[in-house]
Design a protein around this motif. Structure first.
Motif, PDB file in Angstrom:
ATOM      1  N   ILE A  35       0.852  -1.198   0.000  1.00 51.14           N
ATOM      2  CA  ILE A  35       0.000   0.000   0.000  1.00 51.14           C
ATOM      3  C   ILE A  35       0.885   1.245   0.000  1.00 51.14           C
ATOM      4  O   ILE A  35       0.657   2.182  -0.769  1.00 51.14           O
ATOM      5  CB  ILE A  35      -0.927  -0.013   1.228  1.00 51.14           C
ATOM      6  N   MET A  80      -0.655  -1.272   7.649  1.00 52.23           N
ATOM      7  CA  MET A  80      -1.273  -0.233   6.832  1.00 52.23           C
ATOM      8  C   MET A  80      -2.522  -0.771   6.148  1.00 52.23           C
ATOM      9  O   MET A  80      -2.509  -1.860   5.578  1.00 52.23           O
ATOM     10  CB  MET A  80      -0.286   0.272   5.782  1.00 52.23           C
ATOM     11  N   VAL A  81      -3.584   0.015   6.229  1.00 51.98           N
ATOM     12  CA  VAL A  81      -4.850  -0.336   5.579  1.00 51.98           C
ATOM     13  C   VAL A  81      -5.442   0.950   5.002  1.00 51.98           C
ATOM     14  O   VAL A  81      -4.957   2.053   5.253  1.00 51.98           O
ATOM     15  CB  VAL A  81      -5.850  -0.971   6.582  1.00 51.98           C
ATOM     16  N   ARG A  82      -6.499   0.793   4.213  1.00 49.86           N
ATOM     17  CA  ARG A  82      -7.231   1.956   3.705  1.00 49.86           C
ATOM     18  C   ARG A  82      -8.676   1.873   4.185  1.00 49.86           C
ATOM     19  O   ARG A  82      -9.258   0.793   4.267  1.00 49.86           O
ATOM     20  CB  ARG A  82      -7.184   2.012   2.180  1.00 49.86           C
ATOM     21  N   ASN A  83      -9.257   3.028   4.501  1.00 47.23           N
ATOM     22  CA  ASN A  83     -10.666   3.041   4.894  1.00 47.23           C
ATOM     23  C   ASN A  83     -11.550   3.084   3.652  1.00 47.23           C
ATOM     24  O   ASN A  83     -11.061   3.022   2.513  1.00 47.23           O
ATOM     25  CB  ASN A  83     -10.957   4.214   5.846  1.00 47.23           C
ATOM     26  N   ASP A  84     -12.846   3.190   3.868  1.00 44.02           N
ATOM     27  CA  ASP A  84     -13.795   3.167   2.741  1.00 44.02           C
ATOM     28  C   ASP A  84     -13.585   4.330   1.779  1.00 44.02           C
ATOM     29  O   ASP A  84     -13.936   4.239   0.601  1.00 44.02           O
ATOM     30  CB  ASP A  84     -15.236   3.191   3.269  1.00 44.02           C
ATOM     31  N   GLY A 116     -10.671   5.350   0.939  1.00 44.28           N
ATOM     32  CA  GLY A 116      -9.380   5.159   0.290  1.00 44.28           C
ATOM     33  C   GLY A 116      -8.223   5.821   0.996  1.00 44.28           C
ATOM     34  O   GLY A 116      -7.096   5.819   0.493  1.00 44.28           O
ATOM     35  N   GLU A 117      -8.466   6.373   2.184  1.00 39.30           N
ATOM     36  CA  GLU A 117      -7.409   7.055   2.920  1.00 39.30           C
ATOM     37  C   GLU A 117      -6.533   6.045   3.656  1.00 39.30           C
ATOM     38  O   GLU A 117      -7.037   5.072   4.221  1.00 39.30           O
ATOM     39  CB  GLU A 117      -8.030   8.036   3.932  1.00 39.30           C
ATOM     40  N   PRO A 118      -5.211   6.269   3.669  1.00 39.36           N
ATOM     41  CA  PRO A 118      -4.327   5.319   4.364  1.00 39.36           C
ATOM     42  C   PRO A 118      -4.363   5.527   5.872  1.00 39.36           C
ATOM     43  O   PRO A 118      -4.515   6.643   6.371  1.00 39.36           O
ATOM     44  CB  PRO A 118      -2.948   5.658   3.798  1.00 39.36           C
ATOM     45  N   GLY A 119      -4.257   4.442   6.584  1.00 37.30           N
ATOM     46  CA  GLY A 119      -4.189   4.483   8.039  1.00 37.30           C
ATOM     47  C   GLY A 119      -3.631   3.172   8.539  1.00 37.30           C
ATOM     48  O   GLY A 119      -2.954   2.450   7.794  1.00 37.30           O
ATOM     49  N   PHE A 164      -9.050   1.044  12.420  1.00 40.13           N
ATOM     50  CA  PHE A 164      -8.500   2.057  11.511  1.00 40.13           C
ATOM     51  C   PHE A 164      -8.097   3.283  12.308  1.00 40.13           C
ATOM     52  O   PHE A 164      -8.925   3.905  12.976  1.00 40.13           O
ATOM     53  CB  PHE A 164      -9.509   2.461  10.439  1.00 40.13           C
ATOM     54  N   GLU A 204      -3.536   8.256   9.807  1.00 44.34           N
ATOM     55  CA  GLU A 204      -2.082   8.425   9.845  1.00 44.34           C
ATOM     56  C   GLU A 204      -1.667   9.558  10.777  1.00 44.34           C
ATOM     57  O   GLU A 204      -0.691   9.453  11.518  1.00 44.34           O
ATOM     58  CB  GLU A 204      -1.584   8.698   8.420  1.00 44.34           C
TER      59      GLU A 204
END
Length: 557
Positions: free
Chosen positions: A139, A189-193, A195-198, A220, A223
């Motif tokens: 990601i 690291m993941v993305r929320n609905d 599409g934002e990284p967190g 989530f 960042e």
């Protein structure tokens, strides 16, 4: 790659000068060993079975060629000509003289390295995915985050005397190569609905005498909230953590005793108080750090030399099939260098080998190397056209073993050969297993299989999360080796199940053979990996192979 600021350089120089004075006081007798111990631990210096050991930080596993060459110089100048790479992406020098350690630290500072917080009850070296910035499945590169955490945690006034050591790992990929679920804090690291990284924040993982898989405390985390949230987690544990019993002091025990819901509520309450105090300085620092990790200017070239070597050279083809991984840039690959030649000590590299790897990184690898938690070295960015030349140089240096992820790619702690805490040997067992399966020529037929060996209950060899885990213990003065099966260090992390009674040193290699033979007979195809077969068929056929019909009779009774 991060470069020291003037502040960093001054800080490290001051710490080194302080420690030099402390060493002088120890040598002249002004300090006893008991008085010196907390001071040396703050600077990565241990007293092992036979000598002092200096543990050097390699933050998030990243090295330049100049840094690797300096490690080679230190190994030759003040040690016995080699270093040992560890599961925390550090390097250990096992034979320094106490009087030489300050000079070693000054030599490290010349190439922007140090040994601060590689020991003691503080936040240790922050580790990361060894494919960071290169992996095709990534990601985002997690190393800027790891560097931000390193700067925040170094000499943090509240966290220098924690209940126990504290370890953080970060990955930027859905495929977890950083063992995040076995850490005090794991960050994925993941993305929320939107599409934002967190980050998915995992707390309470750890191995040792009470192995536990971490639990998600936040699904989530934006960042921008990372540092205040980490500070909230460590602050809560610093208050709640047990100081009456060092075996129950880790955050995993605190989470277990209080429950994840209670810990989550406490962390969120603390976070709400801390968040306003982080007025953006952390994000300004993060913005300054990020450019240091910009990807190299990848070159677009013809891959014909690779294609030709792959077609015509079976030895190169075997190495390429086993030791290369997909890269995000066209025409490039990630090349893993095995420090596990059959019969060698896992994780050891000679000074000459370090210089070879440094030269390859400088000439072909955009001047970057990585150390993996699996005790291997990685060239994260290499063009496929250069791989035949790289392989030839590695072969000449004894570094071209095609066994990454295979049965001889064994993680092993130093065990009783070095460690004062060990209760059994690890290195000879790893060497015997690797040599035996090389003789049997079964390694590539067996496929991906992770063996991990620890020489004591502290589990520095990660045996709990090995597909096959081996734990060496002392039984009435005799080495005894327990086996666990089904461990997993990835995103589907699991603690291995103990098979039953342990085996003597003479019996352990035949026992591993019986496990492997059982796997080969039970798998439903050549493509079914050991861990998948074990999950499908369970423990019973393996226990029967290890202990015979008596196990079935005991179970029936």
């Amino acid at each position: 790659m991060y470069r020291y600021t003037d502040f960093d350089a001054a800080f490290v120089a001051e710490r080194n000068a302080q420690f030099r004075a402390q060493v002088e006081r120890r040598i002249d007798g002004s300090l006893t060993e008991d008085e010196f111990k907390p001071l040396r631990l703050m600077n990565g210096l241990y007293l092992q079975l036979h000598a002092y050991m200096l543990r050097v930080a390699i933050p998030y596993g990243t090295l330049s060629s100049a840094q690797m060459r300096q490690l080679a110089y230190i190994a030759e100048r003040w040690d016995k000509g080699y270093g040992h790479f560890t599961t925390r992406q550090n390097i250990q020098f096992n034979w320094p003289q106490l009087r030489d350690v300050p000079d070693m630290l000054d030599a490290l500072a010349e190439v922007q390295m140090h040994a601060i917080q590689t020991s003691g009850n503080t936040i240790r070296n922050v580790t990361a995915d060894h494919f960071a910035g290169a992996a095709a499945d990534e990601i985002a590169d997690p190393r800027p985050v790891a560097e931000l955490i390193r700067q925040w945690s170094t000499d943090h006034p509240e966290f220098q005397f924690l209940p126990r050591k504290f370890k953080i790992a970060v990955t930027g990929s859905p495929n977890d190569r950083a063992v995040t679920k076995a850490h005090d804090i794991g960050l994925r690291m993941v993305r929320n609905d939107a599409g934002e990284p967190g980050f998915e924040v995992i707390v309470g993982g750890g191995l040792g005498r009470t192995p536990m898989i971490g639990k998600v405390v936040r699904d989530f985390l934006p960042e921008a909230d990372l540092l205040p949230y980490l500070e909230a987690v460590v602050s809560v544990w610093n208050l709640l953590g047990r100081r009456d019993n060092k075996y129950k002091s880790r955050i995993k025990i605190t989470v277990h005793e209080h429950g994840i819901d209670d810990i989550r509520a406490r962390v969120e309450e603390r976070f709400a108080l801390l968040r306003p105090a982080f007025i953006g300085v952390d994000q300004q620092l993060f913005a300054q750090i990020k450019p240091d990790f910009a990807p190299p200017a990848f070159k677009d070239r013809d891959t014909a030399p690779f294609d030709q070597a792959y077609s015509n050279d079976p030895v190169f083809r075997s190495w390429a099939d086993t030791n290369l991984s997909a890269h995000r840039a066209p025409g490039h690959a990630i090349a893993q260098i095995s420090l596990k030649a059959h019969g060698a000590t896992p994780g050891d590299a000679t000074a000459d080998q370090m210089r070879v790897m440094a030269d390859l990184a400088e000439r072909y690898g955009y001047d970057e190397l990585r150390i993996s938690h699996e005790q291997n070295v990685v060239l994260p960015h290499v063009h496929k056209a250069d791989l035949p030349a790289i392989h030839a140089a590695l072969k000449a240096a004894g570094l071209a073993t095609a066994n990454i992820g295979k049965i001889s790619d064994i993680i092993a702690c130093p065990g009783m050969d070095y460690c004062a805490l060990a209760t059994a040997r690890s290195i000879p067992i790893a060497q015997e297993i690797a040599t035996r399966f090389d003789q049997l020529k079964l390694e590539h037929e067996v496929g991906d299989l992770k063996i991990k060996i620890s020489g004591c209950i502290n589990a520095c060899g990660h045996h709990h999360v090995g597909h096959i885990g081996i734990l060496g213990l002392d039984r009435a003065g005799v080495e005894n080796y327990q086996i666990t099966l089904g461990g997993d260090h990835t995103e589907t992390a699991a603690i291995g199940q103990r098979t039953g009674p342990g085996f003597s040193a003479d019996e352990i290699v035949p026992a591993i053979e019986r496990i492997v033979d059982t796997y080969l007979s039970e798998r439903d195809s050549a493509d079914e990996a050991f861990i998948d077969t074990f999950r499908r068929v369970g423990m019973t056929p393996f226990k029967t192979a290890l202990y015979g019909e008596s196990d079935k009779k005991q179970k029936a009774a």
